[in-house]
Design an enzyme around this catalytic site. Structure first.
Site, PDB file in Angstrom:
ATOM      1  N   HIS A   1      36.513  33.424  35.781  1.00  0.00           N
ATOM      2  CA  HIS A   1      36.912  32.605  34.633  1.00  0.00           C
ATOM      3  C   HIS A   1      36.742  33.402  33.346  1.00  0.00           C
ATOM      4  O   HIS A   1      35.666  33.925  33.071  1.00  0.00           O
ATOM      5  CB  HIS A   1      36.087  31.314  34.602  1.00  0.00           C
ATOM      6  CG  HIS A   1      36.464  30.389  35.721  1.00  0.00           C
ATOM      7  ND1 HIS A   1      35.552  29.589  36.360  1.00  0.00           N
ATOM      8  CD2 HIS A   1      37.670  30.160  36.298  1.00  0.00           C
ATOM      9  CE1 HIS A   1      36.194  28.888  37.293  1.00  0.00           C
ATOM     10  NE2 HIS A   1      37.471  29.214  37.282  1.00  0.00           N
TER      11      HIS A   1
ATOM     12  N   GLU B   1      33.784  33.068  30.725  1.00  0.00           N
ATOM     13  CA  GLU B   1      32.408  33.041  31.223  1.00  0.00           C
ATOM     14  C   GLU B   1      31.833  34.457  31.202  1.00  0.00           C
ATOM     15  O   GLU B   1      31.562  35.065  32.236  1.00  0.00           O
ATOM     16  CB  GLU B   1      32.393  32.399  32.614  1.00  0.00           C
ATOM     17  CG  GLU B   1      32.948  30.971  32.553  1.00  0.00           C
ATOM     18  CD  GLU B   1      33.158  30.327  33.922  1.00  0.00           C
ATOM     19  OE1 GLU B   1      32.782  30.943  34.942  1.00  0.00           O
ATOM     20  OE2 GLU B   1      33.686  29.206  33.958  1.00  0.00           O
TER      21      GLU B   1
ATOM     22  N   HIS C   1      29.271  32.489  37.572  1.00  0.00           N
ATOM     23  CA  HIS C   1      30.066  31.657  36.665  1.00  0.00           C
ATOM     24  C   HIS C   1      29.162  31.200  35.520  1.00  0.00           C
ATOM     25  O   HIS C   1      28.009  31.582  35.415  1.00  0.00           O
ATOM     26  CB  HIS C   1      30.640  30.445  37.427  1.00  0.00           C
ATOM     27  CG  HIS C   1      31.812  30.782  38.297  1.00  0.00           C
ATOM     28  ND1 HIS C   1      33.095  30.461  37.952  1.00  0.00           N
ATOM     29  CD2 HIS C   1      31.887  31.419  39.498  1.00  0.00           C
ATOM     30  CE1 HIS C   1      33.924  30.872  38.909  1.00  0.00           C
ATOM     31  NE2 HIS C   1      33.217  31.464  39.861  1.00  0.00           N
TER      32      HIS C   1
ATOM     33  N   GLU D   1      25.852  29.258  38.377  1.00  0.00           N
ATOM     34  CA  GLU D   1      26.322  28.926  37.030  1.00  0.00           C
ATOM     35  C   GLU D   1      25.204  29.351  36.080  1.00  0.00           C
ATOM     36  O   GLU D   1      24.116  28.772  36.088  1.00  0.00           O
ATOM     37  CB  GLU D   1      26.586  27.422  36.887  1.00  0.00           C
ATOM     38  CG  GLU D   1      27.701  26.902  37.782  1.00  0.00           C
ATOM     39  CD  GLU D   1      29.111  27.132  37.243  1.00  0.00           C
ATOM     40  OE1 GLU D   1      29.245  27.657  36.121  1.00  0.00           O
ATOM     41  OE2 GLU D   1      30.060  26.785  37.962  1.00  0.00           O
TER      42      GLU D   1
END
Ligand code: 0X9
Ligand code: CA
Ligand code: ZN
Ligand code: CA
Length: 534
Positions: A100, A103, A235, A308
């Site tokens: 992404h 990120e 992420h 994350e």
């Protein structure tokens, strides 16, 4: 060119060399991070940094590209190991980041892992051991086009996808964490709308970036067996440690085994205890399909985690050291654990499943069917690695439930119109990939099997196991013969000492025969292992 932080050993010379070598559009159109975020690496800086570390540690770091982005940027990667130029039989680990575009912390995370290993080698005993006994792969930025666009004109654009136009629309960009070919097209937070931020792409692997990842993963299948055993895809944000699957809320769906689930969760919880993140199954956040993590576990049984990072998007660069640093222990632990992830479940599982060979037969792991091209069973009745359908005739014959997961080797998986429709007639053989036996006594060949037949069976019906030596000789180590009685299907356990083969490279063979006049015979095999020495 921005000043590197002092701990990074980038030299002006190597930066120059790299930009000369590159000479690409990426270098010309270089963007910078906005004020307060300059500590992050732009694509140009990342390229130079990775090249500089590889140049400074040529014995253990090798830089390469797994392919090009839609706009032609190299997708930089490194291998880190001792004897880095040689493909040694060492457990492999994969870290990646930047699916992404917005990120950016993930790429800093992978650069920190690179530095911990490269700079710690020969200095820190634990890291030296990891580098000496593992092969670590890092893909720093899967989506460089998106990441560069996200900082275009030195401001953020809140961009997530890649920069590939969608044919037949005016939209740009596919969500690279929705474009992998495992359960692609499923439901959840995954969109068919080209404008959506979670657009899955027109077809699985329509993006060159995910295709490069797919092809890299495929390139690590050696002699039929995936070498990468564990990994993390980074992420942002949420401070989460997530294990497969994301496509379903079920904890143990048919494409997962109970043991794998238990170990995935245990390792995930352990890592979360070290970084202070929250551990959960990926679908506990929301359901997705087409993610890299589901692809890696689903296709190859890689113990693949999504981390994350951070508590918000675009954290200041002052957060980089702390946010990456808190993941050091988890990263080192996973690299160590990659030797045999199932070993996390304790001593008994470790003995059973961390030996020279372990196959639950859920995915392809290099067995050959009819290796000598001499089998006589018709195609539909040969051993196939599949989900068997149950059959009955005077009691159960082919059993519908393997001993692990949803797959086993079975002589013709469908039930068909009658019990004899897909049973075995003639001979069928499977042969394993090479197995390097440990140089210690106490290793056993263990497996589960079904040998079911009608009352018209004879001793011409059989299931046999052989150990094949490197010189081609074969020794029969297990035999079960038919008898003139009706024998129902039941999962039994075979266990044979392999002390005669200590230290050797061997292959296993299983041969099922319906000899004499054809009668009803069903054979199944599951959970074939060579246990650890005692
Ligand atoms: O949606 C994603 O791809 C990941 N979150 S992010 O905010 N970085 O976009 C989460 C993937 C985790 N998997 C599932 N929730 N199924
Ligand atoms: Ca090595
Ligand atoms: Zn993400
Ligand atoms: Ca199985």
């Amino acid at each position: 060119m921005r000043q590197s932080r002092p701990r990074r050993s980038t030299t002006l010379g190597s930066l120059l060399a790299v930009s000369l070598l590159l000479g690409s559009a990426a270098a010309v159109n270089a963007s910078e991070f906005p004020p307060g975020k300059e500590g992050y690496h732009s694509y140009t800086e990342l390229t130079a940094e990775v090249a500089a570390v590889a140049a400074a540690h040529p014995g253990i770091v090798s830089r390469f590209s797994i392919g090009q982005s839609y706009k032609g940027r190299e997708l930089w990667a490194v291998k880190i190991s001792d004897n880095v130029a040689i493909d040694e039989p060492e457990p492999e680990v994969l870290f990646d980041a930047g699916h992404h575009a917005d990120e950016h912390m993930g790429t800093e995370m992978t650069l920190h892992i690179l530095h911990w290993l490269a700079d710690g080698y020969g200095v820190d005993a634990r890291i030296t051991n990891i580098v000496d006994t593992r092969e670590i792969w890092i893909v720093f930025l899967v989506n460089p086009d998106g990441a560069e666009f996200d900082i275009k004109n030195d401001r953020f654009h809140f961009w997530r996808k890649n920069r590939q136009p969608t044919p037949g629309s005016s939209s740009i960009g596919t969500d690279l964490n929705r474009n992998y070919g495992y359960r692609w097209g499923g439901g959840g937070k995954t969109s068919t709308n080209p404008q959506a931020i979670t657009y899955r792409g027109p077809s699985a692997f329509s993006s060159p970036e995910d295709r490069a990842m797919r092809d890299f993963l495929a390139s690590r299948v050696v002699d039929g067996r995936q070498q990468i055993r564990a990994g993390v895809t980074f992420h942002e944000y949420g401070r989460l440690v997530m294990w497969p699957y994301g496509y379903t809320k079920r904890n143990v769906p048919s494409d997962m085994t109970r043991d794998d689930h238990a170990a995935l969760a245990k390792i995930g919880r352990h890592m979360a205890a070290t970084n202070g993140y929250r551990p959960q199954q990926a679908s506990d956040l929301y359901i997705t399909s087409g993610t890299s993590r589901d692809f890696e576990y689903g296709t190859y049984r890689i113990f693949s985690y999504t981390f994350e990072l951070s508590i918000k998007d675009y954290p200041d660069d002052s957060r980089i050291e702390a946010e990456t640093g808190r993941n050091k222990e988890a990263a080192l632990y996973l690299m160590e654990r990659a030797w045999c992830p199932l070993g996390a479940l304790g001593a008994a599982v470790k003995t059973a499943r961390c030996g020279a060979f372990d196959d639950d037969l859920e995915v392809s792991r290099g067995w050959q069917v009819d290796p000598d091209d001499t089998d006589t069973a018709r195609a539909g009745a040969r051993f196939t690695r599949s989900n068997p359908e149950p059959t009955r005739r005077h009691g159960k014959k082919q059993l519908g439930k393997p001993t692990s997961g949803s797959r086993a080797y079975v002589t013709g998986a469908p039930a068909g119109a009658s019990a004899t429709a897909h049973d075995l007639d003639g001979r069928t053989t499977i042969r394993s990939p090479e197995i390097q036996m440990a140089a210690a006594a106490g290793q056993r060949l263990t497996f589960r099997y079904v040998f079911a037949h009608s009352a018209t069976s004879t001793a011409a019906d059989s299931l046999r196991a052989f150990v094949e030596r490197e010189n081609g000789s074969q020794a029969e180590v297990f035999t079960v013969l038919g008898t003139p009685t009706d024998v129902d299907g039941v999962w039994l356990a075979g266990s044979i000492s392999l002390d005669a083969y200590v230290g050797e490279s061997v292959r296993l063979r299983f041969v099922a025969v319906d000899g004499g006049a054809p009668n009803l015979l069903e054979v199944e095999l599951d959970d074939i292992r060579v246990t650890r020495p005692n």
